[in-house]
Scaffold this active site. Structure first.
Site, mmCIF file in Angstrom:
data_model
loop_
_atom_site.group_PDB
_atom_site.id
_atom_site.type_symbol
_atom_site.label_atom_id
_atom_site.label_comp_id
_atom_site.label_asym_id
_atom_site.label_seq_id
_atom_site.Cartn_x
_atom_site.Cartn_y
_atom_site.Cartn_z
ATOM 1 N N ASP A 13 0.816 -1.230 0.000
ATOM 2 C CA ASP A 13 0.000 0.000 0.000
ATOM 3 C C ASP A 13 0.842 1.269 0.000
ATOM 4 O OD1 ASP A 13 -2.279 -1.637 0.202
ATOM 5 O OD2 ASP A 13 -2.033 -1.720 2.378
ATOM 6 N N LYS A 16 2.269 2.103 -5.132
ATOM 7 C CA LYS A 16 3.003 1.593 -6.303
ATOM 8 C C LYS A 16 2.283 1.899 -7.603
ATOM 9 C CE LYS A 16 3.005 -2.533 -4.518
ATOM 10 N NZ LYS A 16 2.699 -2.249 -3.106
ATOM 11 N N ASN A 38 -5.206 -9.938 -4.264
ATOM 12 C CA ASN A 38 -5.001 -9.380 -2.918
ATOM 13 C C ASN A 38 -4.469 -7.950 -3.053
ATOM 14 O OD1 ASN A 38 -2.656 -10.461 -4.031
ATOM 15 N ND2 ASN A 38 -1.833 -11.241 -2.109
ATOM 16 N N ALA A 39 -3.902 -7.625 -4.198
ATOM 17 C CA ALA A 39 -3.360 -6.284 -4.438
ATOM 18 C C ALA A 39 -4.476 -5.315 -4.813
ATOM 19 C CB ALA A 39 -2.344 -6.336 -5.572
ATOM 20 N N GLY A 40 -4.259 -4.057 -4.518
ATOM 21 C CA GLY A 40 -5.196 -3.012 -4.942
ATOM 22 C C GLY A 40 -4.378 -1.794 -5.298
ATOM 23 N N HIS A 41 -4.115 -1.601 -6.577
ATOM 24 C CA HIS A 41 -3.268 -0.488 -7.005
ATOM 25 C C HIS A 41 -4.148 0.657 -7.501
ATOM 26 C CE1 HIS A 41 0.279 -3.481 -7.663
ATOM 27 N NE2 HIS A 41 -0.014 -3.287 -6.402
ATOM 28 N N GLN A 225 2.111 -6.065 -3.241
ATOM 29 C CA GLN A 225 2.394 -6.140 -1.801
ATOM 30 C C GLN A 225 3.691 -5.369 -1.497
ATOM 31 O OE1 GLN A 225 1.362 -9.537 -3.254
ATOM 32 N NE2 GLN A 225 -0.553 -8.447 -3.052
ATOM 33 N N THR A 301 -8.415 -2.943 -1.316
ATOM 34 C CA THR A 301 -9.006 -4.228 -1.693
ATOM 35 C C THR A 301 -10.117 -4.618 -0.728
ATOM 36 O OG1 THR A 301 -6.959 -4.959 -2.698
ATOM 37 C CG2 THR A 301 -8.475 -6.688 -2.044
ATOM 38 N N THR A 302 -9.858 -4.482 0.569
ATOM 39 C CA THR A 302 -10.833 -4.980 1.550
ATOM 40 C C THR A 302 -11.515 -3.856 2.327
ATOM 41 O OG1 THR A 302 -9.081 -5.125 3.204
ATOM 42 C CG2 THR A 302 -9.526 -7.112 1.919
ATOM 43 N N GLY A 303 -11.031 -2.615 2.205
ATOM 44 C CA GLY A 303 -11.616 -1.491 2.945
ATOM 45 C C GLY A 303 -11.237 -1.489 4.419
ATOM 46 N N SER A 414 5.924 12.386 -3.661
ATOM 47 C CA SER A 414 4.568 12.740 -4.111
ATOM 48 C C SER A 414 3.767 13.384 -2.994
ATOM 49 C CB SER A 414 3.832 11.580 -4.779
ATOM 50 O OG SER A 414 4.193 10.367 -4.248
HETATM 51 P P1 IMP Z 1 -2.915 -12.699 1.594
HETATM 52 O O1 IMP Z 1 -1.944 -12.186 0.602
HETATM 53 O O2 IMP Z 1 -4.350 -12.390 1.248
HETATM 54 O O3 IMP Z 1 -2.707 -14.145 1.927
HETATM 55 O O4 IMP Z 1 -2.672 -11.903 2.977
HETATM 56 C C1 IMP Z 1 -1.484 -12.076 3.742
HETATM 57 C C2 IMP Z 1 -1.064 -10.762 4.372
HETATM 58 O O5 IMP Z 1 -0.639 -9.864 3.359
HETATM 59 C C3 IMP Z 1 -2.180 -10.026 5.131
HETATM 60 O O6 IMP Z 1 -1.606 -9.342 6.221
HETATM 61 C C4 IMP Z 1 -2.689 -9.028 4.115
HETATM 62 O O7 IMP Z 1 -3.302 -7.916 4.734
HETATM 63 C C5 IMP Z 1 -1.391 -8.650 3.425
HETATM 64 N N1 IMP Z 1 -1.581 -8.166 2.059
HETATM 65 C C6 IMP Z 1 -1.853 -8.894 0.963
HETATM 66 N N2 IMP Z 1 -1.936 -8.118 -0.126
HETATM 67 C C7 IMP Z 1 -1.694 -6.867 0.291
HETATM 68 C C8 IMP Z 1 -1.607 -5.622 -0.381
HETATM 69 O O8 IMP Z 1 -1.753 -5.507 -1.597
HETATM 70 N N3 IMP Z 1 -1.329 -4.535 0.397
HETATM 71 C C9 IMP Z 1 -1.114 -4.637 1.728
HETATM 72 N N4 IMP Z 1 -1.174 -5.791 2.403
HETATM 73 C C10 IMP Z 1 -1.470 -6.890 1.686
#
Ligand code: IMP
Length: 430
Positions: A13, A16, A38-41, A225, A301-303, A414
């Site tokens: 976060d 990127k 799992n990423a949110g760009h 990540q 991604t998850t809020g 930035s």
């Molecule tokens: P997973 O990748 O969903 O298995 O989550 C494992 C850990 O990585 C958790 O603590 C998530 O919150 C963290 N995580 C996964 N993807 C991101 C991301 O894009 N940004 C920040 N934390 C992330």
């Protein structure tokens, strides 16, 4: 022209997406090499805000090729929706500018179900995952029971592969985790349709990238990540399940490490993390809340609210060393306006002794006492500054201190989410 790897230098976060979007103007190809949705760009262009989960951040630049490398894991339903929304918003996302490695592993419904069931079962010991099935899909890849895009797009291969793996996965899901089984017919019918739709994007991405390099094109390898969530060098077990560091770029794309010329790390001017796990510089109480509100620190991604803390230069130095980070793009400096004092963590103490290297276990990190250098803050809104000289003296001193204690030069600073709110300190591509 150099090939550059861009990674998060903290716990993800860091911003990127916007930096990749910025640099992608200067490259021919942007390739994602690990992680999944799992990423949110987040990228802001004028009044438009786009959050990408699977797609490389270069997808918003005309004339650039975006590639999803074999090291990424894709959730086909989510990916197709992402592509659809992008097209509806007036962008191009078709086989002319998007390619996906046919070796990319596919997130299946049982991966998500296992992820969620485990997290709720683990209670206090949970990782705080995004619930997207990331851990279970990478586990299956390593256990040699994964399903690749090449299988998904071929109904016979998908049927055979599902027959080989589904019984075992269902047994685990039902007998160990107490969940519901997943029916073959249902999953096959749904997923073979996704395969049909994704077929046009599927290719041998490794060959495509290597041929492109031979032709003189240059590549940006986009990490997801962050370095401290890397499966090997992150704060294990509170990490993601892939190689989020720069080292993942080679196995995640099929391009030799010798093709990479430089590594750019992205870091926030402070630190955040989502999910569980150690966070030595975390700020609790009102001050932490003030930082969260000022920075809008809620997961893309998850809020989920992000945990907030001071800049951890000791952790960044570690990330820089293992990943070969030669420059940092520092984001969100504007968020620190209005804090009287700012702390920078320059070292760790454990049981009274100063540590010489970053601890390898979370239980040690939990007991760390950060060593802080206190800096004067600044009150002014700096978001409209166009040059370094327009920043207040205290902000410039803060930047100088960060460079001094991390040993890494700052490439950009930035001051807001939009494309133009950025100050360049030196050239990345010379
Ligand atoms: P997973 O990748 O969903 O298995 O989550 C494992 C850990 O990585 C958790 O603590 C998530 O919150 C963290 N995580 C996964 N993807 C991101 C991301 O894009 N940004 C920040 N934390 C992330």
């Amino acid at each position: 022209m150099p090939n550059v790897v861009v990674i998060g230098a903290q716990w993800g976060d860091e911003g990127k997406g916007r930096i990749v979007d910025l640099i992608s103007e200067k490259v021919d190809i942007v390739v994602r090499y690990q992680g999944g949705n799992n990423a949110g760009h987040t990228i802001v262009i004028g009044k438009e805000k786009v959050v990408l989960h699977h797609l490389p951040s270069g997808i918003l630049r005309d004339g650039k090729l975006s590639v999803i490398g074999n090291g990424v894991v894709i959730d086909p339903k989510v990916l197709l929706q992402e592509i659809k929304e992008l097209i509806e918003a007036g962008h191009t996302a078709d086989e002319t500018n998007l390619k996906i490695s046919d070796r990319t592993h596919v997130i299946m419904p049982y991966h998500r179900a296992i992820d969620l069931a485990r997290e709720s079962m683990n209670g206090k010991g949970k990782i705080g995952t995004t619930g997207r099935g990331i851990g279970p899909v990478y586990e299956d890849k390593a256990a040699r029971r994964g399903i690749k895009l090449a299988d998904l797009i071929d109904p016979d291969a998908l049927s055979n592969r599902l027959k080989e793996v589904l019984d075992e996965r269902n047994a685990y899901l039902t007998k160990v985790l107490g969940g519901d089984p997943i029916e073959f017919e249902e999953i096959f019918n749904e997923y073979s349709k996704y395969g049909e739709e994704l077929k046009k994007f599927s290719c041998d991405a490794s060959k495509l990238l290597n041929d492109s390099i031979s032709e003189g094109q240059n590549i940006l390898f986009e990490g997801a990540q962050g370095a401290l969530l890397d499966i090997d060098f992150g704060t294990y077990p509170y990490v993601t399940s892939s190689s989020a560091g720069s080292g993942g770029a080679s196995p995640g794309t099929g391009v030799s490490p010798t093709a990479v010329d430089t590594v750019l790390g992205i870091a926030k001017a402070y630190t955040t993390r989502v999910g569980e796990g150690p966070f030595p510089t975390e700020i609790s109480g009102e001050l932490g809340e003030k930082l969260r509100q000022a920075g809008g620190e809620f997961g893309a991604t998850t809020g989920r609210p992000r945990r907030c803390g001071w800049f951890d230069a000791f952790a960044l130095k570690y990330a820089a060393q293992i990943n070969g980070i030669s420059s940092i793009a520092l984001t969100k400096l504007d968020v620190l306006s209005g804090f009287d004092k700012l702390n920078i963590c320059v070292g760790y103490k454990y049981k009274g002794a100063e540590l010489s290297s970053f601890p390898s276990t979370s239980h040690v990190l939990d007991e760390i006492e950060p060593i802080y250098e206190e800096m004067e803050g600044w009150g002014e809104d700096i978001s409209d500054a166009k040059e370094l000289s327009e920043l207040p003296a205290q902000a410039r001193k803060y930047l100088e201190k960060l460079e001094e204690v991390t040993g890494v030069r700052i490439y950009t600073v930035s001051l807001g989410p939009s494309r133009e709110k950025i100050i360049f300190l030196h050239e990345l591509f010379s």
